[in-house]
Design an enzyme around this catalytic site. Sequence first.
Site: not given
Length: 309
Positions: A220, A163, A36, A249-250, A106
Site C-alpha cells: 500500500g 517472487n 501461478g 505483484g503479477d 503440493y
Amino acid sequence: MIVAAGEALIDLVPQDAGPPAGEGAGLAPLAPRLGGGPFNTAVALGRLGSPAAFCSRISYDAFGEALLARLRAAGVDVSSVQRGAEPTTLAVASISADGSAGYSFYVDGTADRLFAAPDRLPDGVRAMIFGTCSMVLEPGASAYEELMRRAAAEGVFTALDPNIRAGLIRDADAYRARFKSWLPSVALLKLSEEDARWLGGTPEEWLASGPAAVVVTRGGAGMSVLTRACGEVSVPGVPVDVVDTIGAGDTVNAALLHGLAARDALSADAVAGLDAGAWADVLRFAARAAAVTCSRAGAEPPYAAEVDA
C-alpha cells in the site's frame, strides 16, 4: 509480443466461514482459483491489451484445461504451452487480517516441473518475463534459466520477478547465488520489499550487476524504480479496500511491461533512457492496476478500461 514463462497452478483459497464447531472447526472451505505468478502475468497482459503468449507445461487434467481456457479467454497465445499427464500443482493460500497471502505447495510429480526449454523462441517475441516457483523447482528451473539466458543473448528484453516462496527453497544461500548469476541476463528486475529483504541485497547492488532498471513494490505504500540515468523515482499506492493481495505483484509485472511497450521501450537502452516523468507515469499505471486486483478475491487482473477508470 510479450511472453510470460513459468508455472500455472491452482490456488486453494479459504472462503469466509469455516465449520461452526466440532470436528473441522476453524478450517475454512477452500475454493480453487486459477493462478501461478507467470500465468497471472500472462492473463493480465492479455486483459490490458498487450499481445501476449504463455510458455509453460500444463497438465491434461481438468485444472489444466481450465487454465488453458482462461488464457485463451484473455487473448493469450498458448502455442508454446507443453502438455503432460502429470497433475497440476496446488498452492494452499492463507489470508492474513491485512489481506496478504501465504502459501504451502503440493509440487511433487506435477506437470509444470517437467518443462523443457524449446528449440527456439516464440515468433514475434519482444520481451519475456520469468520468475516464482518455476525458477526454483528442478528439473524445470534449469530449463527456464536456459531459456532466459538464451533470450537475453538474442536481444530479447528480459524481466525477472523472483517472487520468493521460501518454503520451496531448500538451500537459501545457493538460491541467492543463483539469483545473482541471472542478473547480467535481466533487463528489468522487479521484486517486492519482502523479496528484497529475503535476498539480502540492495537495488543499487542489483542495478550494478546488469539490469537497466530495478522496481521495488511496497504494498500500500507504493513502488519505486532505480535507474542509472534518473536515480530513484517513487509513486504512492492507490487507496483501496483490500480483499486479498493474490496476484497483485503479477499484475504489476504485466502493467510495467504494458506501459513500457506503449512507449516503445522494450529494450535495455530504451528503459535506461526513460526520464523521471515517464517512469512516474508507468509506475502510477501499475499501482492503479494492482489496486484493482487487490479489491477482489483471488488473482483477477483488471482490463484496461478498469485501470483507466
